[in-house]
Scaffold this motif. Structure first.
Motif, PDB file in Angstrom:
ATOM      1  N   LYS A 141      -3.749   7.534  -3.366  1.00  0.00           N
ATOM      2  CA  LYS A 141      -3.678   6.156  -2.888  1.00  0.00           C
ATOM      3  C   LYS A 141      -3.058   5.336  -4.011  1.00  0.00           C
ATOM      4  O   LYS A 141      -3.515   5.420  -5.143  1.00  0.00           O
ATOM      5  CB  LYS A 141      -5.085   5.614  -2.602  1.00  0.00           C
ATOM      6  CG  LYS A 141      -5.748   6.252  -1.411  1.00  0.00           C
ATOM      7  CD  LYS A 141      -7.072   5.585  -1.124  1.00  0.00           C
ATOM      8  CE  LYS A 141      -8.116   5.974  -2.170  1.00  0.00           C
ATOM      9  NZ  LYS A 141      -9.442   5.424  -1.892  1.00  0.00           N
ATOM     10  N   TRP A 144      -3.173  -6.611   9.650  1.00  0.00           N
ATOM     11  CA  TRP A 144      -4.347  -5.986  10.260  1.00  0.00           C
ATOM     12  C   TRP A 144      -4.333  -6.149  11.783  1.00  0.00           C
ATOM     13  O   TRP A 144      -4.849  -5.307  12.507  1.00  0.00           O
ATOM     14  CB  TRP A 144      -5.633  -6.591   9.673  1.00  0.00           C
ATOM     15  CG  TRP A 144      -5.785  -8.059   9.964  1.00  0.00           C
ATOM     16  CD1 TRP A 144      -5.052  -9.063   9.435  1.00  0.00           C
ATOM     17  CD2 TRP A 144      -6.694  -8.652  10.870  1.00  0.00           C
ATOM     18  NE1 TRP A 144      -5.435 -10.264   9.929  1.00  0.00           N
ATOM     19  CE2 TRP A 144      -6.467 -10.052  10.823  1.00  0.00           C
ATOM     20  CE3 TRP A 144      -7.710  -8.168  11.701  1.00  0.00           C
ATOM     21  CZ2 TRP A 144      -7.195 -10.958  11.595  1.00  0.00           C
ATOM     22  CZ3 TRP A 144      -8.436  -9.078  12.452  1.00  0.00           C
ATOM     23  CH2 TRP A 144      -8.179 -10.461  12.418  1.00  0.00           C
ATOM     24  N   GLY A 153      -2.297  -2.459  10.576  1.00  0.00           N
ATOM     25  CA  GLY A 153      -2.066  -2.166   9.175  1.00  0.00           C
ATOM     26  C   GLY A 153      -3.230  -2.617   8.295  1.00  0.00           C
ATOM     27  O   GLY A 153      -4.312  -2.951   8.796  1.00  0.00           O
ATOM     28  N   LEU A 154      -3.015  -2.602   6.996  1.00  0.00           N
ATOM     29  CA  LEU A 154      -4.082  -2.949   6.049  1.00  0.00           C
ATOM     30  C   LEU A 154      -3.956  -4.363   5.489  1.00  0.00           C
ATOM     31  O   LEU A 154      -4.854  -4.834   4.794  1.00  0.00           O
ATOM     32  CB  LEU A 154      -4.051  -1.971   4.870  1.00  0.00           C
ATOM     33  CG  LEU A 154      -4.381  -0.524   5.185  1.00  0.00           C
ATOM     34  CD1 LEU A 154      -4.099   0.352   3.972  1.00  0.00           C
ATOM     35  CD2 LEU A 154      -5.840  -0.398   5.583  1.00  0.00           C
ATOM     36  N   GLN A 181       1.231   1.191   6.836  1.00  0.00           N
ATOM     37  CA  GLN A 181      -0.012   0.600   6.335  1.00  0.00           C
ATOM     38  C   GLN A 181       0.179  -0.842   5.891  1.00  0.00           C
ATOM     39  O   GLN A 181      -0.780  -1.577   5.747  1.00  0.00           O
ATOM     40  CB  GLN A 181      -0.517   1.396   5.132  1.00  0.00           C
ATOM     41  CG  GLN A 181      -0.989   2.768   5.484  1.00  0.00           C
ATOM     42  CD  GLN A 181      -1.195   3.602   4.237  1.00  0.00           C
ATOM     43  OE1 GLN A 181      -0.408   3.525   3.297  1.00  0.00           O
ATOM     44  NE2 GLN A 181      -2.258   4.376   4.223  1.00  0.00           N
ATOM     45  N   ASN A 182       1.438  -1.227   5.682  1.00  0.00           N
ATOM     46  CA  ASN A 182       1.671  -2.575   5.203  1.00  0.00           C
ATOM     47  C   ASN A 182       1.857  -3.583   6.325  1.00  0.00           C
ATOM     48  O   ASN A 182       2.174  -4.742   6.086  1.00  0.00           O
ATOM     49  CB  ASN A 182       2.878  -2.591   4.274  1.00  0.00           C
ATOM     50  CG  ASN A 182       2.542  -1.913   2.971  1.00  0.00           C
ATOM     51  OD1 ASN A 182       1.718  -2.404   2.213  1.00  0.00           O
ATOM     52  ND2 ASN A 182       3.139  -0.755   2.729  1.00  0.00           N
ATOM     53  N   TYR A 188       0.864  -1.188   0.000  1.00  0.00           N
ATOM     54  CA  TYR A 188       0.000   0.000   0.000  1.00  0.00           C
ATOM     55  C   TYR A 188       0.890   1.224   0.000  1.00  0.00           C
ATOM     56  O   TYR A 188       1.704   1.410   0.899  1.00  0.00           O
ATOM     57  CB  TYR A 188      -0.915   0.003   1.223  1.00  0.00           C
ATOM     58  CG  TYR A 188      -2.011  -1.021   1.121  1.00  0.00           C
ATOM     59  CD1 TYR A 188      -3.160  -0.757   0.384  1.00  0.00           C
ATOM     60  CD2 TYR A 188      -1.886  -2.268   1.725  1.00  0.00           C
ATOM     61  CE1 TYR A 188      -4.164  -1.705   0.267  1.00  0.00           C
ATOM     62  CE2 TYR A 188      -2.882  -3.224   1.608  1.00  0.00           C
ATOM     63  CZ  TYR A 188      -4.026  -2.933   0.875  1.00  0.00           C
ATOM     64  OH  TYR A 188      -5.005  -3.868   0.749  1.00  0.00           O
TER      65      TYR A 188
END
Lengths: 340, 403
Positions: free
Chosen positions: A224, A328, A332-333, A324-325, A125
């Motif tokens: 994004k 979760w 993070g995502l 963000q990487n 991301y």
């Protein structure tokens, strides 16, 4: 470039002729028959896809291609990397020159729906940023009115740039180059005030500057950029292999399965680990591989976190934080779809 | 005559089988080839179409009307990322290609003729310098030369804050050459009218001078009068207008801005590098073409001209070059076509020509590979055929001059 025109045209025609009759569903079969995977790679971006002097490729995107090869052949070296400039990458995939494109490409709706492509996963991301020389005294992208900006043509970056400057009512001059190498060289030589690409790319390219400390990355992230591998539209089995290769790496990290402990983990009682490593269920066969497909990936490449650390994370020259990487579970995502 | 023919035909052996008639065979093979080629193209076309359908790639030329959304550094027509379409981007790229090719052709011709003639000079120094130039430039790949001009020559120019001031509003820095941009008031029409009158006057004078020379042998200073009419008349008009009323032409001067110079007119270093590279490279080939053409004129012509009392310069201009032109024009046409096609190497140094803008960005953003490639090939083919057509017309006119 005459040659390029001719070769593209010929390639398109040849692709049209060769694939006649052969089903579009046959990427896995053709990869097995060839005995290796062809992978569209970056022309050179530290941490993501970069060949060294001996021609050994390394990087996060490179690891991903090796993971697919490991899942199919139990051998991560059975990959041929084809360096592709941004403007050529999708054509190369469409025409069958590469089986999978693993080359920090942004997933967008038009690419997914109009280019005949599918994006089975997002392995990084990212967002677009700007880099400038410190001595310019600029501290925000909002101060770039009237600047000239170097970028790589045929990228989402080029479009976001136009959007951002229009939205902020600023003027700029764009200088677009075919490869990231040419783009950065032009910036480094002083042709442009700013260099723009994905933030990860800025950190990677800064390492190549004649003096990296002279440059700063501005705080604004203007878009994004979910980056991920791409395959041709219509071959669902192949898309499944790519999608689940990535999810296997994510799940392995979440479950604590690493390159080092994967053999011990085979005897684990955890049903999730059992399904992942193929000791329970027939998940590998369902995507046309063997049931130990994920074991092979982890054995040769490791989980997502290991690949991240090695290539772009704190353990590498790039020193990018997970951000963000992260998984979760750690804010993070990255969210591994369940194998069940 | 008719009777002779009948005799011959009667004397010839009886007609062989229809299959062995060379004419029939020729037609048959030609037809076979046409059918095969057509079939192959049809198959390739339908297969490509089927594959595109299967891959869900939209086809057709509708994409040309979609908003482009990206910017281009050099635009000769109004263009903006917000309002312009891919079709407009195509036009921008096409114009950029045409501009650099057209200017390149003019410069390369002038430089090529100078070098070509210099190589035949009796002055040892001049001849050797010309030889070194030709051998050096035509043996190094053009791409390397472009990168050389762009990175090694134009790259090290100072940053905008330390621009080289050349006076009269001219600045040079790593972002290009900046110069005052003329702003025209409405009465600039008077100057244009003066220019038109000047050109017409010059043409008439030249005709009259030639007729007078043919009749009386008197020579007039055609060059000087032409210069005075074409250049002098508009300048005088301009000065008079400026004195009588307001100045019809004012200038927007480049000023120093935050990052770069603001206002004025900017010539991009990408353009300069491409133009210089194409010009010097093609000029080396043109020089050889010119040398070959001049050597093809027999020495007797020069000697005859000399014995008539013509000076060497006049001999060259009036006797040798006109005859050499007939040999020069066909290969010269090829060089013009090469220059135009080579301009597509622009992509390596970021000049937004047709290939860079259309085959690069547009193809990538739309994915319409086949349409974009077909259009691009069509454009280069058209440019080549048009250039070739005009050069052939010129060639025919030159050929008729022969006496």
């Amino acid at each position: 470039m005459k040659k390029a025109i001719a070769s593209i045209a010929f390639g398109l025609m040849a692709a049209g002729l060769i694939t006649t009759g052969a089903s579009a569903q046959a990427t896995l079969a053709s990869v097995k028959q060839k005995g290796y995977l062809t992978c569209g790679a970056n022309t050179g971006l530290a941490g993501f896809g970069l060949p060294d002097a001996q021609g050994n490729w390394t990087g996060l995107d490179i690891d991903f291609c090796r993971a697919i090869a490991a899942a199919i052949f139990d051998d991560p070296t059975k990959v041929r990397f084809i360096p592709l400039a941004a403007k050529d990458r999708f054509t190369a995939l469409q025409s069958g020159e590469v089986d999978v494109l693993s080359r920090n490409s942004t997933v967008t709706m038009s690419r997914d729906t109009q280019l005949g492509l599918d994006f089975p996963a997002v392995n990084y991301y990212d967002g677009q940023g700007f880099m400038v020389r410190k001595k310019l005294g600029v501290s925000s992208a909002k101060e770039l009115n009237g600047a000239s900006i170097c970028t790589q043509q045929g990228t989402t970056t080029e479009l976001n740039l136009a959007d951002y400057f229009r939205a902020n009512n600023m003027k700029y001059e764009v200088v677009a180059f075919a490869t990231s190498d040419e783009t950065f060289k032009a910036y480094d030589a002083g042709r442009c005030d700013a260099f723009t690409t994905d933030a990860s790319g800025l950190y990677a390219e800064r390492l190549r500057a004649s003096n990296p400390d002279d440059h700063i990355v501005l705080p604004e992230i203007i878009s994004k950029e979910p980056l991920g591998p791409a395959v041709r539209h219509g071959d669902n089995q192949w898309a499944d292999i790519v999608r689940w290769t990535f999810n296997a790496m994510l799940n392995a990290e979440e479950l604590g399965v690493t390159k080092a402990n994967v053999d011990q983990m085979k005897s684990s009682d955890n049903p999730e680990i059992k399904r992942l490593l193929g000791t329970e269920g027939k998940f590998g066969e369902a995507i046309g591989l063997t049931n130990d497909w994920a074991y092979r990936i982890i054995k040769h490449i490791g989980n997502y976190g290991e690949s991240f650390e090695r290539n772009v994370g704190e353990g590498s020259k790039l020193k990018i934080k997970r951000g963000q990487n992260a998984l979760w579970t750690k804010g993070g995502l990255q969210y591994g779809l369940p194998i069940r | 005559m008719g009777s002779v023919n009948t005799v011959v035909s009667q004397a010839s052996p009886p007609k062989k089988s229809f299959l062995y008639d060379p004419k029939v065979r020729a037609v048959f093979y030609q037809a076979l080839l046409v059918v095969t080629v057509t079939y192959l193209f049809f198959q390739a076309g339908t297969n490509a179409y089927d594959n595109l359908q299967r891959a869900k790639i939209a086809s057709g030329f509708g994409f040309l009307e979609t908003t482009a959304g990206f910017d281009i550094s050099q635009t000769l027509i109004p263009y903006s990322a917000a309002g312009s379409s891919y079709g407009d981007a195509f036009l921008v790229g096409l114009l950029n290609t045409l501009v650099v090719s057209a200017i390149g052709i003019v410069f390369a011709t002038v430089l090529g003729f100078i070098v070509g003639i210099a190589r035949l000079s009796t002055n040892w120094m001049v001849a050797k310098v010309a030889m070194v130039y030709v051998e050096l430039l035509r043996n190094i790949p053009l791409l390397l030369q472009l990168l050389f001009w762009y990175i090694a020559v134009l790259g090290p120019l100072p940053q905008p804050r330390n621009s080289i001031e050349m006076g009269a509003g001219f600045f040079l820095n790593a972002r290009g050459l900046f110069m005052p941009r003329p702003i025209f008031a409405s009465d600039v029409a008077a100057i244009l009218a003066a220019l038109a009158i000047g050109i017409v006057g010059a043409v008439l004078f030249r005709r009259w001078a030639r007729r007078r020379q043919e009749e009386t042998g008197r020579q007039y200073r055609v060059g000087l009068v032409t210069l005075g009419l074409v250049l002098g008349l508009p300048v005088v008009t301009w000065i008079v207008l400026a004195l009588v009323s307001t100045n019809p032409i004012s200038f927007d001067m480049p000023r120093k801005g935050t990052f770069n110079l603001q206002g004025g007119m900017q010539i991009l270093p990408e353009f300069v590098a491409l133009l210089v590279g194409l010009t010097t490279y093609t000029a080396a080939f043109i020089a050889e073409v010119v040398r070959a053409g001049i050597l093809a004129v027999s020495k007797g012509q020069t000697e005859a001209a000399g014995s008539l009392g013509l000076k060497p310069g006049q001999t060259l201009r009036l006797v040798v070059v006109p005859q050499a032109m007939r040999v020069i024009i066909p290969p010269l046409t090829s060089q013009y076509l090469n220059l135009t096609k080579n301009s597509s190497l622009a992509v390596a140094i970021g000049y937004p020509d047709l290939v860079q803008v259309f085959m690069g960005t547009v193809l990538n953003q739309t994915g319409q590979a086949i349409e974009v490639v077909v259009i691009t090939m069509g454009v280069y083919l058209t440019i080549s055929l048009v250039t070739s057509f005009f050069m052939n017309v010129y060639n025919r006119r030159m050929a008729i001059v022969e006496r």
